[in-house]
Design an enzyme around this catalytic site. Structure first.
Site, PDB file in Angstrom:
ATOM      1  N   ASN A   1     129.031 -62.622  58.159  1.00 13.06           N
ATOM      2  CA  ASN A   1     128.850 -61.586  57.134  1.00 13.06           C
ATOM      3  C   ASN A   1     129.341 -60.209  57.590  1.00 13.06           C
ATOM      4  OD1 ASN A   1     125.770 -62.968  55.708  1.00 13.06           O
ATOM      5  ND2 ASN A   1     127.895 -63.238  55.074  1.00 13.06           N
ATOM      6  N   TRP A   2     129.547 -60.035  58.898  1.00 11.22           N
ATOM      7  CA  TRP A   2     130.110 -58.760  59.376  1.00 11.22           C
ATOM      8  C   TRP A   2     131.491 -58.525  58.769  1.00 11.22           C
ATOM      9  CZ3 TRP A   2     126.692 -55.651  61.196  1.00 11.22           C
ATOM     10  CH2 TRP A   2     125.698 -56.076  62.065  1.00 11.22           C
TER      11      TRP A   2
ATOM     12  N   SER B   1     124.646 -63.607  58.217  1.00 15.33           N
ATOM     13  CA  SER B   1     125.290 -64.511  59.174  1.00 15.33           C
ATOM     14  C   SER B   1     126.248 -63.757  60.090  1.00 15.33           C
ATOM     15  CB  SER B   1     126.063 -65.595  58.423  1.00 15.33           C
ATOM     16  OG  SER B   1     127.268 -65.073  57.909  1.00 15.33           O
TER      17      SER B   1
ATOM     18  N   ASP C   1     121.765 -68.035  48.799  1.00 17.41           N
ATOM     19  CA  ASP C   1     123.118 -67.686  48.356  1.00 17.41           C
ATOM     20  C   ASP C   1     123.136 -67.394  46.859  1.00 17.41           C
ATOM     21  OD1 ASP C   1     125.811 -67.213  48.636  1.00 17.41           O
ATOM     22  OD2 ASP C   1     126.387 -69.325  48.505  1.00 17.41           O
TER      23      ASP C   1
ATOM     24  N   ARG D   1     127.061 -55.447  43.233  1.00 21.28           N
ATOM     25  CA  ARG D   1     126.566 -56.441  44.197  1.00 21.28           C
ATOM     26  C   ARG D   1     125.233 -56.012  44.827  1.00 21.28           C
ATOM     27  NH1 ARG D   1     129.633 -60.562  45.908  1.00 21.28           N
ATOM     28  NH2 ARG D   1     128.588 -60.626  47.924  1.00 21.28           N
TER      29      ARG D   1
ATOM     30  N   HIS E   1     121.602 -57.964  45.686  1.00 20.18           N
ATOM     31  CA  HIS E   1     120.848 -58.076  46.945  1.00 20.18           C
ATOM     32  C   HIS E   1     119.405 -57.590  46.747  1.00 20.18           C
ATOM     33  CE1 HIS E   1     124.291 -59.518  48.955  1.00 20.18           C
ATOM     34  NE2 HIS E   1     124.950 -58.381  49.004  1.00 20.18           N
TER      35      HIS E   1
HETATM   36  C1  FPP Z   1     123.739 -64.171  49.739  1.00 24.30           C
HETATM   37  O1  FPP Z   1     124.358 -63.852  48.511  1.00 24.30           O
HETATM   38  C2  FPP Z   1     123.025 -63.031  50.257  1.00 24.30           C
HETATM   39  C3  FPP Z   1     123.266 -62.408  51.453  1.00 24.30           C
HETATM   40  C4  FPP Z   1     124.218 -62.864  52.470  1.00 24.30           C
HETATM   41  C5  FPP Z   1     122.556 -61.132  51.708  1.00 24.30           C
HETATM   42  C6  FPP Z   1     121.209 -61.108  52.325  1.00 24.30           C
HETATM   43  C7  FPP Z   1     120.036 -61.593  51.591  1.00 24.30           C
HETATM   44  C8  FPP Z   1     119.184 -60.828  50.866  1.00 24.30           C
HETATM   45  C9  FPP Z   1     119.414 -59.382  50.586  1.00 24.30           C
HETATM   46  C10 FPP Z   1     117.945 -61.458  50.396  1.00 24.30           C
HETATM   47  C11 FPP Z   1     116.765 -60.784  51.035  1.00 24.30           C
HETATM   48  C12 FPP Z   1     116.550 -61.027  52.463  1.00 24.30           C
HETATM   49  C13 FPP Z   1     115.645 -60.393  53.277  1.00 24.30           C
HETATM   50  C14 FPP Z   1     115.368 -60.934  54.623  1.00 24.30           C
HETATM   51  C15 FPP Z   1     114.915 -59.186  52.903  1.00 24.30           C
HETATM   52  P1  FPP Z   1     125.922 -63.564  48.440  1.00 24.30           P
HETATM   53  O2  FPP Z   1     126.145 -62.095  48.562  1.00 24.30           O
HETATM   54  O3  FPP Z   1     126.621 -64.420  49.424  1.00 24.30           O
HETATM   55  O4  FPP Z   1     126.214 -64.037  46.960  1.00 24.30           O
HETATM   56  P2  FPP Z   1     127.596 -64.595  46.338  1.00 24.30           P
HETATM   57  O5  FPP Z   1     127.931 -65.852  47.096  1.00 24.30           O
HETATM   58  O6  FPP Z   1     127.212 -64.870  44.910  1.00 24.30           O
HETATM   59  O7  FPP Z   1     128.586 -63.493  46.479  1.00 24.30           O
END
Ligand code: FPP
Length: 251
Positions: free
Chosen positions: A69-70, A66, A21, A34, A38
């Protein structure tokens, strides 16, 4: 965080799960969009996969996307799907060369078809590898996982292969996404929040929980070692008393 006196100086968590996170906050703190967060998160992921394998961790389960996340803005979801596809295409050979076995868990039928094909291809290519298992949770939710397991068990009952009275923990566990694997010893969450956000609900019943304020793109080898030190400082009791645990460890 400085670890307490180590209870188990030589013990390594065999299975580590991570809620990655803080990509968005990292981007904001660095004056970037953002998506740049990522992308920086991907770099951290690559590094931690390598670091975990080097340390001899047997399984690493990462929460990449998750069920919830959709609900993010459509452009963010689309760019994340593109990023997953790009990373998969770019990294699968390196993972394979490093003897890493890759597996995806989650509602993969919800993912873009092209991505689904690449997930299956990556699993096939690395299926016989004997090094660290890398499990990527995509479109995954702990409740979804329990639900799909319960449905599989209910189907067996419906088909009279199983009696309702005989449903035990093993019946549920053996239909979960991580069936057959030792559950995570250690769950790490970066980014400062102290919650499990619907990750591996069943499997983390006895995991040690480690929370750090470090944002995922900044999480490096030293941070992983701090989390492992924390794990070593814990006495794992699994419902027993501390005295019982110490007696069985001495004997
Ligand atoms: C969490 O940060 C990140 C995610 C839900 C996105 C997915 C993860 C990645 C891109 C890392 C790489 C993974 C792989 C498998 C290649 P957030 O967006 O929730 O951050 P915030 O809470 O600060 O907004």
């Amino acid at each position: 965080m400085s670890a307490k006196k180590s209870q188990n100086p030589d013990v390594l968590p065999q299975h580590i799960a991570i809620i990655m996170d803080g990509n968005g906050r990292w981007a904001r703190a660095n004056g970037r969009i953002r998506h740049a967060g990522h992308r920086a998160g991907v770099k951290a992921t690559r590094n931690i996969v390598e670091a975990a394998a080097e340390r001899g961790v047997k399984a690493l389960t990462l929460f990449a996307f998750s069920s919830e996340n959709w609900n993010r803005p459509r452009e963010e979801v689309t760019s994340l799907m593109r990023l997953f596809l790009e990373v998969l295409q770019r990294e699968v050979d390196a993972l394979d060369k490093n003897n890493i076995q890759v597996k995806f868990v989650g509602a993969r039928n919800e993912l873009p078809e092209r991505l689904q094909k690449h997930l299956a291809a990556a699993e096939k290519k690395t299926a016989t590898n004997t090094g660290m298992q890398l499990i990527l949770a995509v479109a995954y939710g702990g409740r979804w996982d329990i639900l799909q397991s319960v449905k599989a068990v209910a189907t067996k009952v419906e088909q009279q292969q199983l009696k309702a009275a005989d449903i035990d923990e093993n019946a549920i566990a053996s239909n979960l996404s991580l069936a057959g694997m030792a559950p995570p010893d250690l769950l790490i969450r970066t980014g400062g929040e102290h919650r499990v956000s619907n990750f591996l609900l069943w499997d983390i019943a006895y995991s040690e929980l480690y929370f750090t304020d470090t944002l995922w793109p900044d999480f490096c080898d030293q941070d992983l070692d701090l989390a492992i030190d924390f794990f070593r400082s814990r006495e794992r009791r699994f419902g027993r008393t501390g005295e019982q645990v110490r007696v069985s460890a001495d004997g």
